[in-house]
Design a protein around this motif. Structure first.
Motif, PDB file in Angstrom:
ATOM      1  N   MET A 111      38.721  12.420 -53.912  1.00  0.00           N
ATOM      2  CA  MET A 111      38.223  12.255 -55.287  1.00  0.00           C
ATOM      3  C   MET A 111      36.772  12.704 -55.405  1.00  0.00           C
ATOM      4  SD  MET A 111      40.311  11.094 -57.508  1.00  0.00           S
ATOM      5  CE  MET A 111      39.211  10.443 -58.778  1.00  0.00           C
ATOM      6  N   VAL A 112      36.448  13.236 -56.533  1.00  0.00           N
ATOM      7  CA  VAL A 112      35.072  13.664 -56.761  1.00  0.00           C
ATOM      8  C   VAL A 112      34.120  12.471 -56.794  1.00  0.00           C
ATOM      9  CG1 VAL A 112      33.565  14.682 -58.499  1.00  0.00           C
ATOM     10  CG2 VAL A 112      35.749  15.728 -57.967  1.00  0.00           C
ATOM     11  N   ALA A 113      34.622  11.357 -57.318  1.00  0.00           N
ATOM     12  CA  ALA A 113      33.733  10.206 -57.490  1.00  0.00           C
ATOM     13  C   ALA A 113      33.504   9.436 -56.196  1.00  0.00           C
ATOM     14  CB  ALA A 113      34.306   9.278 -58.553  1.00  0.00           C
ATOM     15  N   SER A 114      33.872  10.015 -55.061  1.00  0.00           N
ATOM     16  CA  SER A 114      33.548   9.347 -53.803  1.00  0.00           C
ATOM     17  C   SER A 114      32.888  10.354 -52.880  1.00  0.00           C
ATOM     18  CB  SER A 114      34.826   8.814 -53.151  1.00  0.00           C
ATOM     19  OG  SER A 114      35.632   9.911 -52.795  1.00  0.00           O
ATOM     20  N   GLY A 115      32.336   9.859 -51.792  1.00  0.00           N
ATOM     21  CA  GLY A 115      31.739  10.756 -50.799  1.00  0.00           C
ATOM     22  C   GLY A 115      30.434  11.339 -51.273  1.00  0.00           C
ATOM     23  N   GLY A 116      30.139  12.548 -50.738  1.00  0.00           N
ATOM     24  CA  GLY A 116      28.817  13.133 -50.900  1.00  0.00           C
ATOM     25  C   GLY A 116      28.358  13.349 -52.330  1.00  0.00           C
ATOM     26  N   VAL A 117      29.268  13.644 -53.207  1.00  0.00           N
ATOM     27  CA  VAL A 117      28.881  14.003 -54.565  1.00  0.00           C
ATOM     28  C   VAL A 117      28.538  12.763 -55.385  1.00  0.00           C
ATOM     29  CG1 VAL A 117      29.702  15.152 -56.665  1.00  0.00           C
ATOM     30  CG2 VAL A 117      30.311  16.052 -54.435  1.00  0.00           C
ATOM     31  N   SER A 118      29.112  11.593 -54.968  1.00  0.00           N
ATOM     32  CA  SER A 118      29.071  10.426 -55.845  1.00  0.00           C
ATOM     33  C   SER A 118      27.652   9.953 -56.167  1.00  0.00           C
ATOM     34  CB  SER A 118      29.857   9.284 -55.237  1.00  0.00           C
ATOM     35  OG  SER A 118      29.221   8.879 -54.054  1.00  0.00           O
ATOM     36  N   GLY A 119      26.766   9.970 -55.179  1.00  0.00           N
ATOM     37  CA  GLY A 119      25.412   9.471 -55.406  1.00  0.00           C
ATOM     38  C   GLY A 119      24.761  10.183 -56.576  1.00  0.00           C
ATOM     39  N   ARG A 120      25.007  11.478 -56.674  1.00  0.00           N
ATOM     40  CA  ARG A 120      24.379  12.257 -57.738  1.00  0.00           C
ATOM     41  C   ARG A 120      25.088  12.038 -59.062  1.00  0.00           C
ATOM     42  NH1 ARG A 120      22.164  17.791 -56.404  1.00  0.00           N
ATOM     43  NH2 ARG A 120      20.896  16.988 -58.076  1.00  0.00           N
ATOM     44  N   LEU A 121      26.390  11.719 -58.996  1.00  0.00           N
ATOM     45  CA  LEU A 121      27.127  11.498 -60.232  1.00  0.00           C
ATOM     46  C   LEU A 121      26.562  10.327 -61.012  1.00  0.00           C
ATOM     47  CD1 LEU A 121      30.933  11.924 -59.534  1.00  0.00           C
ATOM     48  CD2 LEU A 121      29.494  13.210 -61.073  1.00  0.00           C
ATOM     49  N   GLN A 181      27.495  20.818 -39.764  1.00  0.00           N
ATOM     50  CA  GLN A 181      28.396  19.695 -40.030  1.00  0.00           C
ATOM     51  C   GLN A 181      29.699  19.831 -39.254  1.00  0.00           C
ATOM     52  OE1 GLN A 181      29.371  18.359 -43.919  1.00  0.00           O
ATOM     53  NE2 GLN A 181      27.243  18.186 -44.566  1.00  0.00           N
ATOM     54  N   SER A 182      30.311  18.680 -38.936  1.00  0.00           N
ATOM     55  CA  SER A 182      31.604  18.715 -38.242  1.00  0.00           C
ATOM     56  C   SER A 182      32.649  19.317 -39.180  1.00  0.00           C
ATOM     57  CB  SER A 182      32.032  17.299 -37.863  1.00  0.00           C
ATOM     58  OG  SER A 182      32.436  16.603 -39.026  1.00  0.00           O
ATOM     59  N   LYS A 183      33.714  19.845 -38.558  1.00  0.00           N
ATOM     60  CA  LYS A 183      34.753  20.485 -39.357  1.00  0.00           C
ATOM     61  C   LYS A 183      35.352  19.492 -40.360  1.00  0.00           C
ATOM     62  CE  LYS A 183      38.856  23.314 -38.955  1.00  0.00           C
ATOM     63  NZ  LYS A 183      39.884  23.872 -38.104  1.00  0.00           N
ATOM     64  N   ALA A 184      35.600  18.260 -39.904  1.00  0.00           N
ATOM     65  CA  ALA A 184      36.242  17.269 -40.767  1.00  0.00           C
ATOM     66  C   ALA A 184      35.349  16.946 -41.970  1.00  0.00           C
ATOM     67  CB  ALA A 184      36.551  16.005 -39.971  1.00  0.00           C
ATOM     68  N   ALA A 185      34.049  16.718 -41.696  1.00  0.00           N
ATOM     69  CA  ALA A 185      33.129  16.351 -42.790  1.00  0.00           C
ATOM     70  C   ALA A 185      32.986  17.518 -43.758  1.00  0.00           C
ATOM     71  CB  ALA A 185      31.771  15.958 -42.216  1.00  0.00           C
ATOM     72  N   ALA A 186      32.838  18.728 -43.207  1.00  0.00           N
ATOM     73  CA  ALA A 186      32.646  19.908 -44.053  1.00  0.00           C
ATOM     74  C   ALA A 186      33.875  20.131 -44.935  1.00  0.00           C
ATOM     75  CB  ALA A 186      32.376  21.135 -43.186  1.00  0.00           C
ATOM     76  N   GLN A 187      35.061  19.960 -44.357  1.00  0.00           N
ATOM     77  CA  GLN A 187      36.276  20.203 -45.142  1.00  0.00           C
ATOM     78  C   GLN A 187      36.482  19.128 -46.205  1.00  0.00           C
ATOM     79  OE1 GLN A 187      39.762  21.637 -43.325  1.00  0.00           O
ATOM     80  NE2 GLN A 187      38.678  23.487 -42.707  1.00  0.00           N
ATOM     81  N   ALA A 188      36.103  17.890 -45.872  1.00  0.00           N
ATOM     82  CA  ALA A 188      36.249  16.805 -46.858  1.00  0.00           C
ATOM     83  C   ALA A 188      35.353  17.093 -48.065  1.00  0.00           C
ATOM     84  CB  ALA A 188      35.889  15.469 -46.221  1.00  0.00           C
ATOM     85  N   ARG A 189      34.121  17.501 -47.778  1.00  0.00           N
ATOM     86  CA  ARG A 189      33.185  17.821 -48.865  1.00  0.00           C
ATOM     87  C   ARG A 189      33.679  19.029 -49.668  1.00  0.00           C
ATOM     88  NH1 ARG A 189      27.599  18.015 -50.187  1.00  0.00           N
ATOM     89  NH2 ARG A 189      27.754  18.140 -52.438  1.00  0.00           N
TER      90      ARG A 189
END
Ligand code: ATP
Ligand code: MG
Length: 352
Positions: free
Chosen positions: A1-11, A135-143
């Motif tokens: 979801m967009v509203a979680s993870g790295g983007v959320s703080g800025r949202l 960044q690790s592959k998993a973190a980069a792909q999640a973002r």
């Protein structure tokens, strides 16, 4: 979801009302000269420009005006000859190359041609800059998946560029530009290779990002339709100088100005002998469309409405009508319309 993870703080940050008008991009007396065999070319001739945080600003201008040079100087891909390029208060033009590299991450870039890796999936293309920065592959792909969702490509993360339309590829390019978490997005003719309905989708994505992430966007374009659809403010560049600049609401109501004429264009109408042409401009801040039409309908004999444009720009209705009147009626009609408070410009032989 967009509203979680790295983007959320800025949202969580900006709602339109809470946004400060703090300058995010500030160009001060920016100059760029090229020395060629044919002599010196002044591509930027003293540019001063302020773009507030979280605004979408358009730069328009004819070919050779200096638009691409301006974008390249903003990222310091091209070193300005003199002047300051301030992003969030820091003058990039004064930074040494080493520090510049990390600062460039604050600037995302979108070009006319996307240049995706053909042999990588959409998600791998978007994750690429993150992988390069460690960044690790998993973190980069999640973002990357979050960002693809933000640009409306959820579910297409395993598609290869050849399996995506031009507009979808452009959106992958936008997601990739967002990967490093920039505060500024620079777009150089982002839609000029696309048809209009695809352009609209890409512009909607840019607007959504601007609103969801509070990103400041600078769009270079030769299409006034792009300015109409997404820009809060606009500058007209000509021969390396800014000749007109301001919020859309202000430039369109500067009726005789070049940007107003391009934002509310009129089809050319035949004038005919012993006839004069008048243009009447107005905005709903001062007049309703109904009032203007009533005034125009009531101008008496020997007057005709030949062409007209009505647009909704920056939340107001703005319009321009072309009247063709008999030369004998010209003074009377002009006087009557001006008395009513309308802006009237006249084109006559020997006059501008
Ligand atoms: N590397 C360069 N060397 C010499 N002259 C250059 C260089 N880059 C740009 N110019 C010149 O600077 C001027 C501005 O060019 P620029 O590419 O910025 O225009 P533009 O507004 O982007 O035009 P277009 O709409 O055609 O893309 C032109 O006269 C161009 O020839
Ligand atoms: Mg260009």
């Amino acid at each position: 979801m967009v509203a979680s993870g790295g983007v959320s703080g800025r949202l969580l940050v900006p709602s339109t009302l809470e946004r400060s008008a703090r300058p995010l991009i500030k160009l001060e007396d920016l100059r760029k000269e090229f020395h060629t065999k044919a002599g010196q070319v002044t591509a930027l001739d003293g540019i001063n420009l302020t773009v507030p945080d979280a605004a979408v600003h358009g730069i328009v201008g004819p070919s050779g005006a200096g638009k691409s040079t301006l974008i390249r100087c903003l990222t310091l891909l091209e070193r300005p000859t003199s002047g300051a390029v301030k992003i969030d208060g820091e003058d990039l033009a004064a930074l040494p190359e080493r520090r510049l590299r990390s600062r460039r991450r604050r600037i995302g870039m979108v070009f006319q041609h996307v240049n995706l890796f053909d042999s990588r999936t959409a998600v791998a293309n978007v994750a690429y800059p993150l992988r390069v920065s460690g960044q690790s592959k998993a973190a980069a792909q999640a973002r990357a998946r979050e960002l693809l969702e933000l640009v409306g490509l959820a579910g297409r993360d395993q598609s290869y560029p050849a399996q995506l339309s031009g507009g979808q590829q452009q959106r992958v390019g936008i997601a990739r530009a967002l990967a490093s978490g920039p505060s500024v997005l620079l777009c150089d003719e982002p839609s000029s290779a696309l048809d209009w309905s695809t352009t609209r989708q890409v512009l909607e994505v840019i607007k959504r990002i601007n609103q969801a992430l509070g990103l400041t966007v600078l769009i270079i374009t030769h299409e006034m339709a792009v300015v109409r659809q997404v820009c809060d403010s606009v500058s007209l560049l000509s021969k390396g100088r800014i000749v007109q600049s301001g919020p859309i609401a202000r430039v369109v109501t500067d009726y005789g100005s070049p940007l107003s004429r391009e934002l509310i264009p009129l089809a050319a109408a035949p004038v005919g002998e012993a006839r004069a042409q008048l243009e009447v401009s107005f905005s709903s801040a001062d007049f309703s469309v109904r009032e203007v039409l009533r005034l125009l309908a009531d101008l008496g004999p020997d007057t005709a409405i030949e062409a007209g444009t009505l647009e909704t720009l920056a939340g107001q209705r703005v319009g321009r009508f072309q009247l063709v009147v008999g030369v004998n009626a010209r003074e009377r009609v002009t006087g009557r319309l001006r008395e009513a408070g309308l802006y009237v410009s006249r084109e006559e032989a020997g006059e501008e």
